[in-house]
Scaffold this motif. Structure first.
Motif, short mmCIF file in Angstrom:
data_model
loop_
_atom_site.label_atom_id
_atom_site.label_comp_id
_atom_site.label_asym_id
_atom_site.label_seq_id
_atom_site.Cartn_x
_atom_site.Cartn_y
_atom_site.Cartn_z
N TYR A 82 -48.13 37.17 -0.40
CA TYR A 82 -46.67 37.13 -0.21
C TYR A 82 -46.22 38.24 0.73
CZ TYR A 82 -47.50 34.51 -4.52
OH TYR A 82 -48.01 33.65 -5.45
N PHE A 172 -41.26 39.40 -5.71
CA PHE A 172 -41.12 38.35 -4.70
C PHE A 172 -40.37 37.17 -5.29
CE2 PHE A 172 -44.84 40.68 -3.18
CZ PHE A 172 -44.48 40.88 -1.85
N ALA A 177 -42.82 32.60 -2.70
CA ALA A 177 -44.11 32.44 -3.36
C ALA A 177 -44.52 30.96 -3.42
CB ALA A 177 -44.05 33.03 -4.76
#
Ligand code: GLU
Ligand code: ZN
Length: 294
Positions: A82, A172, A177
């Motif tokens: 990520y 994140f 993601a």
């Protein structure tokens, strides 16, 4: 490219009937096409995770006879990927230090529904200050064809505004993601609940920026409880229990428009799955919510 589907629950609660629908539909869509079906635990938001939920989701899926290909992917193990994606998007992002209160005030003043106004776009925010990272979005209609719900379009600027890819606490965002992992796992067909329909244009835009293929999408109608409320972990949908798997699955197939025989017809989970894979037709899934009988 061969057909690859997935089920991607978040361990914020136990499996409920709504998640069973998404699991069942995505599984049958993949298996009826001789495709692969992967399981991914979206366990990024540790503060919101409920203890033991991942293990319990996995156990329930097993008890219901779902068989996934390969290892389970845990998003908590994928932070480097990520971070790399965020780095690639650098020229399209900016830091944002708005508080929740500020965002709500802006939304009220503009009479909008929490659409980010771009307040931090031109602000120089010192590197040491914790900040969320937002993606600049274009004013342009993003369109896609949903295999169940038909054509859908959304202007990201009007509907959501510049959205968050990483929160100020370092977590994140789901949007980033999910796109990184769907691409990395080679997912070609996404079947999931219609509560995520309006997230899809954000994901299409991220796929475009990152140079990923766009998967096919099918959003299944949301299940409701007896009061007509959507079943979600938020509305405390009752968890489904392993001891009732045949009845629950028949119920899910009914809801998905597949006209299954009654539960008594199936003496084993295996015969139920054989029947379901053989008879599965995505185009029978209703567009509109109809409440399943209890
Ligand atoms: N993890 C998401 C959820 O449980 C679903 C992600 C997806 O299917 O795209 O709501
Ligand atoms: Zn801001």
């Amino acid at each position: 490219m061969s057909h690859t589907g997935r089920f991607a629950p978040s361990p914020t609660g136990l499996l409920h009937f709504g998640s069973l629908l998404a699991a069942t539909a995505s599984y049958l869509e993949a298996r009826s096409q001789q495709g692969r079906w992967l399981l991914r635990l979206e366990d990024l938001d540790k503060p919101r995770e409920s203890k033991g939920a991942s293990a319990s989701i996995i156990q329930t899926l097993k008890a219901y006879g779902f068989e996934w290909d390969g290892d389970i992917l845990f998003q908590s193990q994928r932070l480097t990927a990520y971070q790399d994606a965020l780095h690639q998007l650098k020229t399209h992002t900016y830091r944002c230090t708005c508080s929740r209160k500020q965002l709500q005030e802006d939304a009220q003043a503009n009479n909008t529904n929490l659409i980010y106004t771009g307040r931090c776009l031109t602000q120089a925010i010192p590197e040491h200050q914790p900040a969320a990272i937002r993606l600049k979005v274009p004013s342009q209609k993003l369109k896609f064809h949903d295999a169940i719900l038909g054509d859908y379009e959304q202007d990201l600027q009007q509907a959501v505004g510049d959205f968050v890819l990483r929160r100020a606490d370092g977590i994140f965002a789901y949007q980033l993601a999910v796109v990184v992992d769907d691409a990395w796992q080679g997912i070609t067909h996404i079947v999931r609940g219609a509560d995520l329909l309006n997230n899809t244009p954000r994901q299409l835009y991220l796929q475009q920026l990152l140079g990923f293929n766009h998967p096919h999408y099918a959003h299944i109608p949301m299940a409701t409880n007896a009061n007509g409320q959507k079943l979600s972990k938020q509305s405390y949908a009752p968890a489904i229990t392993p001891d009732d798997s045949i009845r629950q699955l028949v119920h899910a197939l009914q809801f998905l428009g597949q006209n299954p025989p009654p539960p008594e017809y199936f003496s084993h989970l295996n015969t139920l799955w054989d029947w379901a894979i053989q008879h599965w037709q995505l185009n029978r899934v209703p567009k509109l919510i109809s409440r399943p009988s209890p």
